[in-house]
Design a protein around this motif. Structure first.
Motif, PDB file in Angstrom:
ATOM      1  N   THR A 129      25.302  45.384  39.922  1.00 35.91           N
ATOM      2  CA  THR A 129      25.951  45.279  38.620  1.00 35.91           C
ATOM      3  C   THR A 129      27.465  45.259  38.759  1.00 35.91           C
ATOM      4  O   THR A 129      28.159  44.445  38.132  1.00 35.91           O
ATOM      5  CB  THR A 129      25.539  46.459  37.722  1.00 35.91           C
ATOM      6  OG1 THR A 129      24.122  46.461  37.576  1.00 35.91           O
ATOM      7  CG2 THR A 129      26.186  46.355  36.352  1.00 35.91           C
ATOM      8  N   THR A 130      28.003  46.147  39.593  1.00 36.52           N
ATOM      9  CA  THR A 130      29.450  46.206  39.788  1.00 36.52           C
ATOM     10  C   THR A 130      29.965  44.941  40.466  1.00 36.52           C
ATOM     11  O   THR A 130      31.030  44.430  40.105  1.00 36.52           O
ATOM     12  CB  THR A 130      29.826  47.437  40.629  1.00 36.52           C
ATOM     13  OG1 THR A 130      29.264  48.610  40.040  1.00 36.52           O
ATOM     14  CG2 THR A 130      31.334  47.591  40.707  1.00 36.52           C
ATOM     15  N   GLY A 131      29.218  44.435  41.439  1.00 39.82           N
ATOM     16  CA  GLY A 131      29.629  43.211  42.108  1.00 39.82           C
ATOM     17  C   GLY A 131      29.690  42.025  41.158  1.00 39.82           C
ATOM     18  O   GLY A 131      30.675  41.273  41.132  1.00 39.82           O
ATOM     19  N   VAL A 132      28.641  41.866  40.353  1.00 42.83           N
ATOM     20  CA  VAL A 132      28.611  40.759  39.383  1.00 42.83           C
ATOM     21  C   VAL A 132      29.717  40.930  38.349  1.00 42.83           C
ATOM     22  O   VAL A 132      30.397  39.964  37.963  1.00 42.83           O
ATOM     23  CB  VAL A 132      27.231  40.689  38.703  1.00 42.83           C
ATOM     24  CG1 VAL A 132      27.249  39.710  37.538  1.00 42.83           C
ATOM     25  CG2 VAL A 132      26.164  40.287  39.714  1.00 42.83           C
ATOM     26  N   THR A 133      29.919  42.169  37.902  1.00 38.60           N
ATOM     27  CA  THR A 133      30.962  42.441  36.912  1.00 38.60           C
ATOM     28  C   THR A 133      32.342  42.112  37.459  1.00 38.60           C
ATOM     29  O   THR A 133      33.199  41.567  36.743  1.00 38.60           O
ATOM     30  CB  THR A 133      30.905  43.913  36.481  1.00 38.60           C
ATOM     31  OG1 THR A 133      29.610  44.212  35.966  1.00 38.60           O
ATOM     32  CG2 THR A 133      31.939  44.201  35.404  1.00 38.60           C
ATOM     33  N   SER A 134      32.588  42.433  38.722  1.00 28.63           N
ATOM     34  CA  SER A 134      33.885  42.135  39.330  1.00 28.63           C
ATOM     35  C   SER A 134      34.137  40.637  39.382  1.00 28.63           C
ATOM     36  O   SER A 134      35.251  40.171  39.107  1.00 28.63           O
ATOM     37  CB  SER A 134      33.952  42.729  40.746  1.00 28.63           C
ATOM     38  OG  SER A 134      33.852  44.134  40.706  1.00 28.63           O
ATOM     39  N   VAL A 135      33.094  39.881  39.713  1.00 22.42           N
ATOM     40  CA  VAL A 135      33.237  38.420  39.747  1.00 22.42           C
ATOM     41  C   VAL A 135      33.563  37.887  38.353  1.00 22.42           C
ATOM     42  O   VAL A 135      34.462  37.039  38.184  1.00 22.42           O
ATOM     43  CB  VAL A 135      31.943  37.771  40.286  1.00 22.42           C
ATOM     44  CG1 VAL A 135      32.006  36.257  40.142  1.00 22.42           C
ATOM     45  CG2 VAL A 135      31.728  38.146  41.748  1.00 22.42           C
ATOM     46  N   ILE A 136      32.862  38.387  37.337  1.00 24.85           N
ATOM     47  CA  ILE A 136      33.126  37.949  35.964  1.00 24.85           C
ATOM     48  C   ILE A 136      34.545  38.305  35.553  1.00 24.85           C
ATOM     49  O   ILE A 136      35.267  37.495  34.948  1.00 24.85           O
ATOM     50  CB  ILE A 136      32.107  38.584  34.992  1.00 24.85           C
ATOM     51  CG1 ILE A 136      30.694  38.093  35.310  1.00 24.85           C
ATOM     52  CG2 ILE A 136      32.469  38.257  33.544  1.00 24.85           C
ATOM     53  CD1 ILE A 136      29.616  38.787  34.498  1.00 24.85           C
ATOM     54  N   ALA A 137      34.968  39.538  35.890  1.00 24.49           N
ATOM     55  CA  ALA A 137      36.318  39.974  35.523  1.00 24.49           C
ATOM     56  C   ALA A 137      37.380  39.123  36.199  1.00 24.49           C
ATOM     57  O   ALA A 137      38.413  38.797  35.588  1.00 24.49           O
ATOM     58  CB  ALA A 137      36.495  41.446  35.885  1.00 24.49           C
ATOM     59  N   VAL A 138      37.160  38.770  37.460  1.00 25.80           N
ATOM     60  CA  VAL A 138      38.116  37.913  38.167  1.00 25.80           C
ATOM     61  C   VAL A 138      38.229  36.564  37.470  1.00 25.80           C
ATOM     62  O   VAL A 138      39.334  36.042  37.237  1.00 25.80           O
ATOM     63  CB  VAL A 138      37.701  37.738  39.642  1.00 25.80           C
ATOM     64  CG1 VAL A 138      38.530  36.638  40.300  1.00 25.80           C
ATOM     65  CG2 VAL A 138      37.864  39.048  40.407  1.00 25.80           C
ATOM     66  N   LEU A 139      37.095  35.979  37.121  1.00 28.36           N
ATOM     67  CA  LEU A 139      37.097  34.660  36.477  1.00 28.36           C
ATOM     68  C   LEU A 139      37.727  34.699  35.097  1.00 28.36           C
ATOM     69  O   LEU A 139      38.436  33.770  34.694  1.00 28.36           O
ATOM     70  CB  LEU A 139      35.659  34.132  36.384  1.00 28.36           C
ATOM     71  CG  LEU A 139      34.945  33.856  37.715  1.00 28.36           C
ATOM     72  CD1 LEU A 139      33.504  33.418  37.473  1.00 28.36           C
ATOM     73  CD2 LEU A 139      35.697  32.800  38.522  1.00 28.36           C
ATOM     74  N   VAL A 140      37.488  35.786  34.361  1.00 27.40           N
ATOM     75  CA  VAL A 140      37.993  35.880  32.993  1.00 27.40           C
ATOM     76  C   VAL A 140      39.498  36.147  32.966  1.00 27.40           C
ATOM     77  O   VAL A 140      40.222  35.615  32.117  1.00 27.40           O
ATOM     78  CB  VAL A 140      37.236  36.986  32.229  1.00 27.40           C
ATOM     79  CG1 VAL A 140      37.904  37.292  30.897  1.00 27.40           C
ATOM     80  CG2 VAL A 140      35.794  36.557  31.982  1.00 27.40           C
ATOM     81  N   THR A 141      39.959  36.984  33.890  1.00 22.62           N
ATOM     82  CA  THR A 141      41.371  37.375  33.865  1.00 22.62           C
ATOM     83  C   THR A 141      42.284  36.441  34.646  1.00 22.62           C
ATOM     84  O   THR A 141      43.503  36.472  34.452  1.00 22.62           O
ATOM     85  CB  THR A 141      41.531  38.801  34.431  1.00 22.62           C
ATOM     86  OG1 THR A 141      41.044  38.834  35.790  1.00 22.62           O
ATOM     87  CG2 THR A 141      40.750  39.798  33.591  1.00 22.62           C
TER      88      THR A 141
END
Length: 266
Positions: A129-141
């Motif tokens: 969950t944390t790994g996927v969330t980090s990828v999403i956060a990188v793409l969004v920000t």
């Protein structure tokens, strides 16, 4: 008469049912993903992580390139750590509340195997969950933060992001350990929040006490939240003490919970 007399002796040789460890892992995975609290916890973790990172990226977009994009992604950890710890706690305390723990220990009498299986399952779930969330956060920000993550320098990119995953796993295992130890949802959550959030605040109050209590302030760096902050700081070099502290905070409650599980009836 001979057959009747020998029947009890044969019955004493019946071995208790034991699951193979892969089957035990599969069973624990099914139980975790059939809980509503799991989906709520993971959903809140993702929403908080991406939402806070996005807000920080928006707020920092007007300040040039001085904001580290890696820190933007990792900034929500002081908030999501509580969700991770509570998730770990309710995974096991829910079984005590419903009585399912008795069925678990009937199917698998080796209590150490049960503790290990639960720890592995919740750790893998939170890590993914944390790994996927980090990828999403990188793409969004990324479009909002003027500086880009320098992936060619692991100490400022891959390492702190990986340590963010490790920290969230450690927070989850801390909650799981308190759940096994206290067997109460309210008690385990209170202990987890106390260690992760309240204890650093209490220790910081000693800053007004003078040099006599400086050793307490110095020890604060080994609290879970502060150790995580040290591990996830881009460019940090001496990660050994903080890593050992995080491992100790995760393992000690879990081992104590295993001892209690072995010494007391479910």
């Amino acid at each position: 008469m001979t057959a009747l007399a020998s029947a009890p002796r044969r019955a004493t040789h019946i071995r208790p049912l034991r699951l193979s460890f892969p089957h035990l892992l599969r069973s624990e995975t099914i139980k975790v993903f059939t809980l509503r609290s799991t989906w709520w916890s993971l959903g809140i973790t993702i929403a908080l992580s991406v939402g806070i990172s996005l807000l920080i990226a928006i707020a920092s977009s007007g300040f040039g390139s001085g904001v580290s994009p890696t820190m933007v992604v990792l900034a929500p950890i002081p908030f999501t750590m509580l969700v991770a710890g509570i998730f770990g706690a309710i995974v096991i305390t829910g079984e005590y509340a419903t009585g399912m723990i008795r069925s678990t220990l009937t199917a698998e009498p080796r209590r150490g195997a049960v503790v290990l299986a639960k720890a592995l399952v919740v750790s893998c779930v939170m890590a993914a969950t944390t790994g996927v969330t980090s990828v999403i956060a990188v793409l969004v920000t990324a479009p909002l933060v003027r500086a880009e993550i320098d992936w060619s320098t692991p100490s400022t990119s891959i390492v702190p992001l990986a340590m963010g995953v490790v920290s969230m796993v450690a927070f989850t295992v801390i909650g799981l350990g308190f759940g096994f130890l206290l067997r109460s949802g309210a008690g385990a959550i209170a202990a987890t929040v106390g260690v992760l959030f309240v204890l650093p605040i209490v220790v910081s109050l000693f800053s007004f006490a003078g040099e006599r209590w400086q050793w307490i302030l110095d020890s604060a760096q080994y609290l879970p939240m502060n150790a995580s902050a040290a591990l996830t700081t881009p460019g940090a070099t001496d990660l050994g003490p903080s890593a050992i502290a995080m491992a100790a905070w995760a393992l000690v409650p879990l081992v104590l919970g295993w001892v209690v599980l072995r010494s007391r009836d479910a």
